[in-house]
Design a protein around this motif. Structure first.
Motif, PDB file in Angstrom:
ATOM      1  N   GLY A   1      -8.769 -14.666  20.571  1.00 27.27           N
ATOM      2  CA  GLY A   1      -8.714 -13.854  19.358  1.00 27.27           C
ATOM      3  C   GLY A   1      -7.451 -13.034  19.227  1.00 27.27           C
ATOM      4  N   ARG A   2      -6.529 -13.161  20.177  1.00 28.51           N
ATOM      5  CA  ARG A   2      -5.289 -12.379  20.091  1.00 28.51           C
ATOM      6  C   ARG A   2      -4.492 -12.746  18.842  1.00 28.51           C
ATOM      7  NH1 ARG A   2      -6.271 -14.012  25.238  1.00 28.51           N
ATOM      8  NH2 ARG A   2      -6.186 -12.469  26.941  1.00 28.51           N
ATOM      9  N   VAL A   3      -4.265 -14.048  18.661  1.00 29.83           N
ATOM     10  CA  VAL A   3      -3.480 -14.490  17.502  1.00 29.83           C
ATOM     11  C   VAL A   3      -4.251 -14.241  16.212  1.00 29.83           C
ATOM     12  CG1 VAL A   3      -2.423 -16.486  16.391  1.00 29.83           C
ATOM     13  CG2 VAL A   3      -2.242 -16.193  18.864  1.00 29.83           C
ATOM     14  N   ALA A   4      -5.559 -14.482  16.233  1.00 27.41           N
ATOM     15  CA  ALA A   4      -6.366 -14.249  15.032  1.00 27.41           C
ATOM     16  C   ALA A   4      -6.283 -12.793  14.594  1.00 27.41           C
ATOM     17  CB  ALA A   4      -7.810 -14.648  15.291  1.00 27.41           C
ATOM     18  N   ALA A   5      -6.275 -11.866  15.542  1.00 25.72           N
ATOM     19  CA  ALA A   5      -6.165 -10.446  15.205  1.00 25.72           C
ATOM     20  C   ALA A   5      -4.811 -10.142  14.573  1.00 25.72           C
ATOM     21  CB  ALA A   5      -6.375  -9.596  16.454  1.00 25.72           C
ATOM     22  N   ASN A   6      -3.767 -10.736  15.130  1.00 26.76           N
ATOM     23  CA  ASN A   6      -2.437 -10.515  14.551  1.00 26.76           C
ATOM     24  C   ASN A   6      -2.347 -11.071  13.136  1.00 26.76           C
ATOM     25  OD1 ASN A   6      -1.525  -9.259  16.887  1.00 26.76           O
ATOM     26  ND2 ASN A   6      -0.757 -11.164  17.783  1.00 26.76           N
ATOM     27  N   VAL A   7      -2.957 -12.239  12.917  1.00 20.48           N
ATOM     28  CA  VAL A   7      -2.922 -12.836  11.586  1.00 20.48           C
ATOM     29  C   VAL A   7      -3.713 -11.993  10.597  1.00 20.48           C
ATOM     30  CG1 VAL A   7      -3.614 -14.848  10.228  1.00 20.48           C
ATOM     31  CG2 VAL A   7      -2.556 -15.163  12.469  1.00 20.48           C
ATOM     32  N   SER A   8      -4.893 -11.535  10.998  1.00 17.72           N
ATOM     33  CA  SER A   8      -5.705 -10.705  10.105  1.00 17.72           C
ATOM     34  C   SER A   8      -4.987  -9.399   9.772  1.00 17.72           C
ATOM     35  CB  SER A   8      -7.062 -10.410  10.760  1.00 17.72           C
ATOM     36  OG  SER A   8      -7.812 -11.602  10.924  1.00 17.72           O
ATOM     37  N   ALA A   9      -4.387  -8.779  10.780  1.00 17.62           N
ATOM     38  CA  ALA A   9      -3.657  -7.534  10.536  1.00 17.62           C
ATOM     39  C   ALA A   9      -2.468  -7.776   9.607  1.00 17.62           C
ATOM     40  CB  ALA A   9      -3.186  -6.936  11.860  1.00 17.62           C
ATOM     41  N   ALA A  10      -1.762  -8.883   9.824  1.00 19.66           N
ATOM     42  CA  ALA A  10      -0.611  -9.186   8.967  1.00 19.66           C
ATOM     43  C   ALA A  10      -1.054  -9.444   7.530  1.00 19.66           C
ATOM     44  CB  ALA A  10       0.143 -10.385   9.524  1.00 19.66           C
ATOM     45  N   GLU A  11      -2.166 -10.152   7.365  1.00 19.23           N
ATOM     46  CA  GLU A  11      -2.649 -10.424   6.011  1.00 19.23           C
ATOM     47  C   GLU A  11      -3.053  -9.133   5.305  1.00 19.23           C
ATOM     48  OE1 GLU A  11      -6.004 -13.171   3.697  1.00 19.23           O
ATOM     49  OE2 GLU A  11      -5.746 -13.315   5.877  1.00 19.23           O
ATOM     50  N   ALA A  12      -3.726  -8.236   6.030  1.00 19.77           N
ATOM     51  CA  ALA A  12      -4.110  -6.954   5.433  1.00 19.77           C
ATOM     52  C   ALA A  12      -2.881  -6.128   5.072  1.00 19.77           C
ATOM     53  CB  ALA A  12      -5.009  -6.177   6.396  1.00 19.77           C
ATOM     54  N   GLU A  13      -1.859  -6.184   5.911  1.00 21.46           N
ATOM     55  CA  GLU A  13      -0.626  -5.451   5.600  1.00 21.46           C
ATOM     56  C   GLU A  13       0.086  -6.045   4.396  1.00 21.46           C
ATOM     57  OE1 GLU A  13       1.413  -5.628   9.286  1.00 21.46           O
ATOM     58  OE2 GLU A  13       0.435  -3.849  10.119  1.00 21.46           O
ATOM     59  N   VAL A  14       0.012  -7.359   4.227  1.00 21.61           N
ATOM     60  CA  VAL A  14       0.586  -7.984   3.033  1.00 21.61           C
ATOM     61  C   VAL A  14      -0.145  -7.489   1.788  1.00 21.61           C
ATOM     62  CG1 VAL A  14       0.812 -10.168   1.798  1.00 21.61           C
ATOM     63  CG2 VAL A  14       1.505 -10.015   4.187  1.00 21.61           C
ATOM     64  N   LEU A  15      -1.473  -7.414   1.860  1.00 26.04           N
ATOM     65  CA  LEU A  15      -2.244  -6.915   0.727  1.00 26.04           C
ATOM     66  C   LEU A  15      -1.921  -5.448   0.448  1.00 26.04           C
ATOM     67  CD1 LEU A  15      -5.698  -8.577   1.537  1.00 26.04           C
ATOM     68  CD2 LEU A  15      -4.032  -9.291  -0.190  1.00 26.04           C
ATOM     69  N   ALA A  16      -1.752  -4.665   1.508  1.00 25.30           N
ATOM     70  CA  ALA A  16      -1.351  -3.262   1.318  1.00 25.30           C
ATOM     71  C   ALA A  16       0.033  -3.179   0.694  1.00 25.30           C
ATOM     72  CB  ALA A  16      -1.388  -2.523   2.655  1.00 25.30           C
ATOM     73  N   GLY A  17       0.925  -4.074   1.094  1.00 26.63           N
ATOM     74  CA  GLY A  17       2.261  -4.094   0.508  1.00 26.63           C
ATOM     75  C   GLY A  17       2.223  -4.408  -0.978  1.00 26.63           C
ATOM     76  N   ARG A  18       1.317  -5.267  -1.395  1.00 27.72           N
ATOM     77  CA  ARG A  18       1.195  -5.566  -2.829  1.00 27.72           C
ATOM     78  C   ARG A  18       0.760  -4.325  -3.608  1.00 27.72           C
ATOM     79  NH1 ARG A  18      -2.133 -11.306  -2.575  1.00 27.72           N
ATOM     80  NH2 ARG A  18      -0.561 -12.480  -1.363  1.00 27.72           N
ATOM     81  N   GLU A  19      -0.136  -3.550  -3.006  1.00 26.59           N
ATOM     82  CA  GLU A  19      -0.550  -2.314  -3.679  1.00 26.59           C
ATOM     83  C   GLU A  19       0.594  -1.308  -3.724  1.00 26.59           C
ATOM     84  OE1 GLU A  19      -3.313  -2.053  -5.304  1.00 26.59           O
ATOM     85  OE2 GLU A  19      -3.893  -4.065  -4.639  1.00 26.59           O
ATOM     86  N   ASN A  20       1.399  -1.273  -2.684  1.00 27.48           N
ATOM     87  CA  ASN A  20       2.571  -0.401  -2.719  1.00 27.48           C
ATOM     88  C   ASN A  20       3.551  -0.866  -3.796  1.00 27.48           C
ATOM     89  OD1 ASN A  20       1.793   1.380  -0.661  1.00 27.48           O
ATOM     90  ND2 ASN A  20       2.551   0.009   0.929  1.00 27.48           N
ATOM     91  N   LEU A  21       3.652  -2.174  -3.979  1.00 30.75           N
ATOM     92  CA  LEU A  21       4.498  -2.696  -5.051  1.00 30.75           C
ATOM     93  C   LEU A  21       3.948  -2.280  -6.410  1.00 30.75           C
ATOM     94  CD1 LEU A  21       6.824  -4.440  -6.078  1.00 30.75           C
ATOM     95  CD2 LEU A  21       5.335  -6.447  -5.835  1.00 30.75           C
ATOM     96  N   ARG A  22       2.624  -2.324  -6.570  1.00 30.12           N
ATOM     97  CA  ARG A  22       2.016  -1.843  -7.813  1.00 30.12           C
ATOM     98  C   ARG A  22       2.302  -0.362  -8.027  1.00 30.12           C
ATOM     99  NH1 ARG A  22      -3.592  -1.742  -7.909  1.00 30.12           N
ATOM    100  NH2 ARG A  22      -3.407  -1.338 -10.135  1.00 30.12           N
ATOM    101  N   ARG A  23       2.239   0.400  -6.944  1.00 32.86           N
ATOM    102  CA  ARG A  23       2.501   1.840  -7.061  1.00 32.86           C
ATOM    103  C   ARG A  23       3.940   2.098  -7.507  1.00 32.86           C
ATOM    104  NH1 ARG A  23       4.947   5.159  -3.660  1.00 32.86           N
ATOM    105  NH2 ARG A  23       4.944   3.569  -2.022  1.00 32.86           N
ATOM    106  N   ILE A  24       4.892   1.372  -6.902  1.00 28.68           N
ATOM    107  CA  ILE A  24       6.291   1.543  -7.291  1.00 28.68           C
ATOM    108  C   ILE A  24       6.497   1.112  -8.738  1.00 28.68           C
ATOM    109  CG2 ILE A  24       8.642   0.769  -6.851  1.00 28.68           C
ATOM    110  CD1 ILE A  24       7.613   2.712  -4.787  1.00 28.68           C
ATOM    111  N   GLU A  25       5.877   0.005  -9.123  1.00 31.17           N
ATOM    112  CA  GLU A  25       5.997  -0.463 -10.503  1.00 31.17           C
ATOM    113  C   GLU A  25       5.468   0.588 -11.472  1.00 31.17           C
ATOM    114  OE1 GLU A  25       3.773  -3.675 -13.413  1.00 31.17           O
ATOM    115  OE2 GLU A  25       4.142  -4.243 -11.332  1.00 31.17           O
ATOM    116  N   GLN A  26       4.302   1.160 -11.160  1.00 31.70           N
ATOM    117  CA  GLN A  26       3.739   2.168 -12.045  1.00 31.70           C
ATOM    118  C   GLN A  26       4.614   3.409 -12.104  1.00 31.70           C
ATOM    119  OE1 GLN A  26      -1.014   1.271 -12.186  1.00 31.70           O
ATOM    120  NE2 GLN A  26      -0.340   2.922 -10.873  1.00 31.70           N
TER     121      GLN A  26
END
Length: 517
Positions: A120-145
Motif C-alpha cells: 500500500g505504499r505506492v497506493a497511498a502516494n497515488v491517493s495523496a497525489a490525486e487529492a492534492e491535484v483536486l485541492a490544486g484545482r480548487e486553488n485555481l478556482r480561488r485564484i480565478e475568482q
C-alpha cells in the motif's frame, strides 16, 4: 479652463455604439491575466506528481555496460623464455627492457525490476497525489475568482470615478457662475463683500476636489490596466447580477458549504494527509517484487570474439519484510496522524471563515441596496432644495451662503449615490465569490473555459504506462483510502455580463445569521 475640463469629462462618457462592456474586460483578463496563467501552469505541474506516484507500480529497466583495459610491465629480472603476455610464445627480453603485457575486457547487462505488492505504499502516494491535484484545482478556482473580483472592482471603480469627476466638474461650473453673479450683485450693492468671499472660497475648494477626483480616476484606470491588461476605454454600464444571486440567505450559506473553493481545497488536503497515514502504516507490511537480468561478460574487446563471452540469465522473486526500525515507522505514523488532525481542523477553520465572509458580504449587499434607495431620495430632495434656494435668493429670502450650502448638499448626495451603487455591485460580487459562482462561465457568454481536467486526462496513459499496471494498482490499493471527488458547481445558464442595465435593488430583508456561528 472650462474647455479643458469638458474635454476630460468627454473622455469618460460612455458611447453605446463602441462601449467596452464588463464581459469584454472579464474575457480579456480570463484569457491573458499573468497571475491566472501562472496558476494554471502550476496546476499542470502538480498533475505530474500523480504520474510520478504511479511509477511505483511500473517496471524499471536498466542497461549497464563496462569496458576495461590493463597494462602490465614485467621487471627485467624475470627469466627469458617465459610466456609473460599470454600469447603462447616465449618472451625474450630485448636490450634489458621489461616486457609489456596488455589486457582488455567488456561486459553488458540488462536488468528488469517489477513491483508486485508494496503493502500500500505506492497506493497511498497515488491517493495523496490525486487529492492534492483536486485541492490544486480548487486553488485555481480561488485564484480565478479573485482575479474576476479584481476585474469587476476595477471596472466599477473607473465608472464611479468618471461619474464623480463629472459631478465635480459640474460643481466647479455652477460655483463659477455663482461667483460671477455674486460679483455683479456686489457691484450694484445688493450683497456685501463677505458674500463674494464666500463664493470665492467655495469655488477654490471645489477646484481642489476636482483635482483630487482626477487623481483618483487616474489611479483607478491604472488598477484596471494592471488586472485586465489594457487601459479602459468607454465603459458601458455594468449589468445586473440578480440572475446569479439567491433571494434567501440560507441558499447562500448552503452554496458556501458545498462550493466555496477554500473549504473544498481544505477538504481535499485533509484527504491527502489521511492517505499518507495509510502510507506510513504500510511501512510495516511486506514488499514483493520480481527481478530479472540478462548479461554478457568476460570476453575481450580487441580483438572481439563473441565466443569468448559468457551469458548469465537470472530471475528472482523477493519478499522483503521489515522487522525492526528502531521506532522510525511508529514515529512517522504518529506524525502523519497529527498532520491529518491539523488538516481536519483547517477544514472547520475555512468553513467558519467562508461563512463569516458570506455573512459580511450579504449584509453589505443589503445595506448597499437600502442605501441606493435612500440616496436616490436624497438626490431628488436635494435637487429640489437647491433649485428652490436659488429662486428664493432672487427675491431676497435666501443668502448667498444658503445657496452655496444647498449646492454642496446636492453634490454630496450625488456622490453618495454613485458610491452606493458601486458598493452594491462589489458586495454582490463578493457574495458570488463566497458561493463559488464567480466564474467566467457564469459571467461571460461564449468564452472558452479553461478545463484543468483536460491536461490530467492526457496524463492517464503516457509514456511508461504498462497494461499490467492496473491489476497491480487494484491489489495494492485494498488497504488505502481513495479520494472522494466532490460534485462540480452547477453552471448558471444566465449570462448577466451580457445582459441589460442593472435592475432596481430589492428591499433589504432582515440580516441573516450564518449557521453554526
Amino acid at each position: 479652463m472650462l474647455a479643458a475640463v469638458s474635454c476630460v469629462i468627454a473622455l469618460g462618457l460612455t458611447s453605446q455604439a463602441s462601449a467596452e462592456t464588463l464581459a469584454d474586460a472579464i474575457a480579456l483578463a480570463y484569457q491573458n491575466n499573468p497571475s491566472l496563467q501562472a496558476q494554471r501552469a502550476a496546476q499542470r505541474a502538480l498533475d505530474e506528481s500523480w504520474v510520478q506516484a504511479r511509477t511505483g507500480w511500473r517496471p524499471t529497466l536498466g542497461l549497464s555496460s563496462s569496458a576495461s583495459w590493463q597494462e602490465s610491465r614485467t621487471p627485467i629480472t624475470e627469466r627469458n623464455g617465459e610466456d609473460l603476455d599470454g600469447d603462447g610464445r616465449p618472451d625474450v627480453l630485448a636490450n634489458g627492457l621489461p616486457t609489456i603485457r596488455e589486457q582488455n575486457s567488456g561486459s553488458v547487462s540488462l536488468r528488469l525490476s517489477q513491483p508486485i505488492w508494496t503493502g500500500g505504499r505506492v497506493a497511498a502516494n497515488v491517493s495523496a497525489a490525486e487529492a492534492e491535484v483536486l485541492a490544486g484545482r480548487e486553488n485555481l478556482r480561488r485564484i480565478e475568482q479573485q482575479i474576476l473580483l479584481n476585474v469587476i472592482t476595477a471596472y466599477v471603480d473607473v465608472r464611479r470615478d468618471i461619474e464623480g469627476l463629472r459631478i465635480r466638474n459640474e460643481n466647479v461650473q455652477v460655483l463659477e457662475r455663482q461667483l460671477e453673479e455674486s460679483r455683479a450683485r456686489f457691484e450694484v450693492g445688493e450683497i456685501t463683500r463677505t458674500d463674494v468671499a464666500q463664493s470665492e472660497a467655495r469655488l477654490a475648494a471645489a477646484q481642489a476636489q476636482y483635482q483630487l477626483a482626477q487623481s483618483q480616476l487616474a489611479t483607478s484606470r491604472a488598477n484596471y490596466a494592471a488586472v485586465v491588461g489594457q487601459n479602459p476605454g468607454d465603459l458601458a454600464p455594468e449589468p445586473s447580477l440578480a440572475a446569479l444571486l439567491p433571494s434567501d440567505p440560507d441558499q447562500v450559506f448552503d452554496a458556501v458549504e458545498q462550493f466555496n473553493p477554500n473549504i473544498r481545497a481544505a477538504e481535499y488536503t485533509e484527504q491527502a494527509s489521511r492517505a499518507r497515514i495509510a502510507g506510513a502504516r504500510a511501512e510495516r507490511l511486506p514488499n514483493v517484487s520480481v527481478d530479472a537480468s540478462l548479461g554478457h561478460s568476460g570476453g575481450r574487446l580487441d580483438p572481439f570474439d563473441r565466443r569468448d563471452y559468457s551469458r548469465n540469465v537470472t530471475a528472482t522473486a523477493t519478499v522483503s519484510v521489515p522487522l525492526f526500525s528502531g521506532g522510525l515507522v511508529s514515529s512517522r505514523i504518529r506524525q502523519s496522524v497529527e498532520r491529518n488532525n491539523v488538516d481536519r481542523l483547517n477544514v472547520e477553520i475555512n468553513r467558519r471563515t467562508a461563512l463569516q465572509q458570506a455573512t459580511q458580504s450579504w449584509n453589505a449587499l443589503q445595506a448597499a441596496r437600502a442605501n441606493i434607495v435612500s440616496t436616490e431620495e436624497q438626490v431628488r430632495a436635494a435637487r429640489i432644495a437647491a433649485e428652490g434656494t436659488r429662486q428664493e435668493q432672487q427675491v431676497g429670502l435666501r443668502t448667498t451662503l444658503d445657496v452655496l450650502n444647498a449646492e454642496q448638499e446636492l453634490r454630496a448626495a450625488e456622490l453618495s449615490q454613485i458610491n452606493a451603487r458601486r458598493e452594491e455591485y462589489v458586495a454582490a460580487t463578493s457574495v458570488l465569490g463566497a458561493m463559488g459562482r464567480l466564474e467566467a462561465q457564469n459571467l461571460v457568454a461564449g468564452v472558452q473555459i479553461y478545463d484543468p481536467e483536460t491536461n490530467f486526462r492526457k496524463l492517464r496513459f503516457t509514456w511508461g504506462w504498462v497494461p499490467w499496471e492496473e491489476p497491480i494498482s487494484v491489489i495494492d490499493s485494498l488497504l488505502t483510502p481513495q479520494p472522494v471527488e466532490k460534485p462540480e458547481p452547477p453552471a448558471v445558464t444566465a449570462t448577466p455580463a451580457a445582459a441589460g442595465p442593472p435592475e432596481a435593488p430589492a428591499p433589504a430583508p432582515a440580516a441573516p445569521t450564518a449557521p453554526g456561528q
